[in-house]
Design a protein around this motif. Structure first.
Motif, short mmCIF file in Angstrom:
data_model
loop_
_atom_site.label_atom_id
_atom_site.label_comp_id
_atom_site.label_asym_id
_atom_site.label_seq_id
_atom_site.Cartn_x
_atom_site.Cartn_y
_atom_site.Cartn_z
N ALA A 1 38.13 21.70 76.01
CA ALA A 1 38.74 21.76 74.68
C ALA A 1 37.72 21.39 73.62
O ALA A 1 37.79 21.86 72.48
N CYS A 2 36.78 20.52 74.00
CA CYS A 2 35.68 20.18 73.09
C CYS A 2 34.43 20.98 73.42
O CYS A 2 33.73 21.47 72.53
N HIS A 3 34.14 21.10 74.72
CA HIS A 3 32.95 21.83 75.17
C HIS A 3 33.30 23.31 75.32
O HIS A 3 33.24 23.89 76.41
N THR A 4 33.66 23.92 74.22
CA THR A 4 34.17 25.30 74.26
C THR A 4 33.10 26.32 74.63
O THR A 4 33.44 27.46 74.98
N GLU A 5 31.85 25.95 74.56
CA GLU A 5 30.79 26.92 74.87
C GLU A 5 30.58 27.10 76.36
O GLU A 5 29.91 28.05 76.80
N ILE A 6 31.12 26.18 77.18
CA ILE A 6 30.97 26.27 78.64
C ILE A 6 31.95 27.32 79.16
O ILE A 6 33.16 27.22 78.93
N THR A 7 31.44 28.31 79.88
CA THR A 7 32.30 29.42 80.35
C THR A 7 32.53 29.42 81.85
O THR A 7 33.45 30.10 82.33
N ASP A 8 31.71 28.71 82.62
CA ASP A 8 31.96 28.62 84.06
C ASP A 8 31.31 27.35 84.59
O ASP A 8 30.69 26.62 83.85
N ASN A 9 31.51 27.13 85.90
CA ASN A 9 30.94 25.91 86.47
C ASN A 9 29.70 26.17 87.30
O ASN A 9 29.24 25.32 88.03
N ALA A 10 29.20 27.39 87.17
CA ALA A 10 27.96 27.71 87.88
C ALA A 10 26.82 26.96 87.22
O ALA A 10 26.76 26.83 86.00
N GLU A 11 25.93 26.46 88.02
CA GLU A 11 24.83 25.68 87.50
C GLU A 11 23.50 26.32 87.85
O GLU A 11 23.29 26.77 88.99
N THR A 12 22.65 26.43 86.84
CA THR A 12 21.30 26.91 87.05
C THR A 12 20.37 25.93 86.38
O THR A 12 20.41 25.80 85.14
N ASP A 13 19.61 25.26 87.17
CA ASP A 13 18.73 24.22 86.62
C ASP A 13 19.53 23.20 85.81
O ASP A 13 19.17 22.82 84.69
#
Length: 675
Positions: free
Chosen positions: A90-102
């Motif tokens: 709700a605050c971190h609206t720019e995060i679109t998935d939980n995939a992590e790269t580095d």
């Protein structure tokens, strides 16, 4: 410079934070509505599985190119926070998935992470649009806090990293675990005890170290006294400002008074405090004498106000630079918190105050009663038709018709000029002095501003004090010369003497009989007993006001030879005697000469120098008869003032009366507003 570390202090006004914290959950959920469900894989549980701090620190590239560790989000603390019912995204609206790269998430470039300010501003605006703002006043408080923060030092760009402010909301409030307990609860007290560390360990380490050793820090860290001062008490809530500017200096001084009420009250009664109360910050304030972060108990040998250190502290301001001479030894014994209510600690002030109180009560009690009785008797006589007869100038015994329309010369041009100079200088002295006497009055600050500020007003005050004193001493010289020239004819007591005598006592008793209807209205000689009092009163008043004022004006010389407590006593004598003079002149003196029914609304003899012969015979019958019998009457007979002279005298008289009554009104507002 003291307080230099306050330029960008963390601001944690606890009452606003507590109220804000208590309603944030409702505001975020109740006003905004339930947050949309997080996309699969972006639920809070999934986020916390990595960001709970139990694994290795998560590092990301910093603004300076160096990697930095992300803050951990302890699940227990988050669950107790006001944002616990919100989804992370709700605050971190720019995060679109939980995939992590580095150690980074895939981000939507079109989205931007929510910031605290914009989110709460949106909530407030939405409440206003929905017409429910009046039901949610705390939303408005938060909006006001945001507006204040945006103008504060915390919101300014950081000098080392312009991409971020000096301090953001979450640095002080910890958005993941923000939850201020209810006020007056044990949890709230514990939270408040942690405020200094929140400020100090985040940004202000040096200030925290100094604060820890102070009397306030000792109360917080050792005694666990949650009522002791913390950073946010002095540095406001969200409006952290420049500590070198007047608004902060004035505000922090008032903050000291919230805890130290009695000392603040006594401070405000001093010249330093009066100037401060009027809105000027150039005189000594609490922190100038006691320190800021390093406040110590007076008995502590390292305290700035310890007897061994006071001269050094005084000389921080009174250092011989600019317009302040170097502090002499007497300054060390001045009592900045002295008051007249404690005989054991401040006996000189107690005695001085008692003397002046008795003088005020006695003088006003006697003369106001005299005035009321006189007015009542005049009113009763008029109701009963006992009006004082008008004496015709051509009546028998008035030396014939040649005196019709003529005047009796009572005062020379020299006496009239002296009276006018006395009156004008006294009114200007009152105008420039009363803002200091009643600095809390609603008119005080605007009046002082209109006068050009305390320094200009002080210069005007001292110039008119010199004029006032010069008239007084000129009068003494004039009388001395007259006595020297006519010493063979001089009589200490007699009908033409201004020295009170036995006849004045008889006249007073006769007036009392008339007041109560037990006798006829008495007749008088050249001087009445109340005129003699008006003459002799300035001898006491000028001496008391003049000597005390001169001592304070020449404070450096005074304190070179006398102890500092004489300033405390001088201030009492100066202000109380000035009050006595002003109120007496604009009530009793005005009534005796202008407002009694047979004189109302104005007596102009002191402006024209003469009065109609028939009026003089009525007012001073004994002298008139004596002059008539001795053949000396003719040398006092003059023509009536010219029309321009008479008109000008009336204009001048009414102007002075209006000015006097205006000053009396200001004094009354100040007096009753401060008691």
């Amino acid at each position: 410079m003291r307080l230099k570390r306050f330029d960008c202090r963390v601001d944690l006004r606890v009452d606003l934070r507590a109220a804000t914290a208590a309603v944030l959950t409702f505001l975020l959920v109740g006003v905004a509505g339930p947050s949309p469900a997080a996309a699969p894989g972006l639920e809070n549980a999934k986020c916390l599985s990595c960001h709970d701090g139990r694994k290795d620190a998560i590092e990301v590239p910093g603004a300076d190119g160096e990697s930095r560790a992300l803050h951990a989000v302890p699940p227990d603390a988050f669950a107790k926070g006001v944002h616990a019912k919100m989804d992370c995204v709700a605050c971190h609206t720019e995060i679109t998935d939980n995939a992590e790269t580095d150690n980074t998430h895939r981000r939507d470039p079109a989205q931007k992470a929510k910031d605290c300010a914009s989110c709460h501003e949106e909530l407030w605006e939405r409440a206003r649009q929905q017409g429910v703002a009046q039901d949610k006043p705390r939303l408005g408080v938060v909006a006001d806090n945001i507006a204040a923060y945006k103008e504060s030092f915390h919101a300014r760009k950081n000098a080392d990293d312009p991409t971020r402010p000096n301090a953001s909301c979450d640095e002080c409030h910890s958005s993941h675990s923000f939850n201020v307990p209810p006020k007056d609860s044990p949890q709230y007290a514990e939270w408040r005890l942690g405020v200094p560390e929140t400020c100090g360990k985040s940004c202000h380490e040096e200030s925290l170290e100094t604060f820890t050793e102070s009397i306030h820090g000792e109360a917080i860290f050792q005694k666990k006294d949650a009522k002791a001062a913390v950073c946010s008490d002095c540095h406001s809530a969200h409006a952290v400002g420049n500590t070198s500017l007047a608004p902060f200096k004035l505000a922090v001084t008032a903050e000291c008074g919230n805890c130290h009420e009695e000392n603040f009250k006594s401070y405000k009664a001093t010249y330093h405090g009066q100037i401060n109360t009027l809105g000027y910050a150039y005189t000594a304030k609490c922190f100038d004498c006691h320190g800021s972060h390093d406040v110590l108990a007076v008995k502590n040998p390292d305290s700035k106000v310890h007897p061994d250190n006071r001269m050094k502290t005084c000389k921080e301001c009174h250092n011989g630079k600019k317009d302040l001479p170097e502090a002499p030894p007497g300054f060390a014994s001045y009592q900045p918190h002295g008051h007249a209510g404690d005989f054991e600690r401040y006996p000189q002030m107690w005695l001085a105050n008692q003397l002046m109180v008795q003088l005020l009560v006695g003088t006003f009690g006697f003369f106001w009663l005299h005035t009321l009785l006189w007015f009542w008797r005049e009113l009763r006589d008029r109701q009963q038709g006992k009006v004082r007869p008008h004496v015709r100038a051509d009546a028998p015994g008035l030396a014939g018709a040649r005196h019709a329309g003529k005047h009796f010369r009572r005062f020379s041009a020299t006496w009239r000029a002296a009276h006018l100079a006395f009156a004008l200088s006294l009114m200007i002295l009152t105008l420039t002095g009363i803002p200091l006497f009643y600095p809390n009055a609603p008119w005080a600050a605007p009046l002082m501003k209109a006068l050009g500020g305390p320094q200009i007003a002080g210069t005007i005050h001292r110039i008119n004090a010199v004029i006032f004193a010069a008239v007084f001493f000129w009068h003494l010289a004039y009388v001395a010369v007259r006595l020297a020239r006519n010493w063979k004819e001089f009589r200490i007591f007699g009908p033409t003497s201004l020295v009170p005598g036995l006849q004045d006592g008889k006249d007073f008793l006769a007036m009392l009989k008339w007041f109560f209807g037990k006798g006829e209205r008495p007749v008088f000689d050249r001087w009445t007993y109340w005129e003699k009092f008006d003459y002799w009163a300035p001898f006491w008043g000028v001496t008391i006001i003049g000597v005390s004022g001169l001592m304070m004006w020449a404070s450096t010389i005074t304190a070179t030879f006398l102890p500092g407590w004489v300033f405390n006593v001088a201030a009492i004598f100066h202000s109380e005697e000035a009050f006595l003079a002003v109120v007496f002149l604009f009530t009793v003196h005005f009534f005796n000469n202008h407002f009694r029914p047979d004189k109302f609304p104005l007596e102009v003899v002191m402006f024209t120098g003469s009065m109609p012969v028939e009026e003089y015979r009525r007012e001073h019958a004994l002298e008139y008869e004596r002059l008539l019998q001795s053949g000396e009457l003719e040398k006092y007979i003059v023509d009536a003032p010219s029309r321009p002279m008479a008109l000008g005298s009336k204009i001048l008289g009414f102007t002075l009366i209006a000015a006097g009554l205006t000053l009396l009104t200001l004094v009354a507002i100040g007096f009753f507003g401060s008691h």
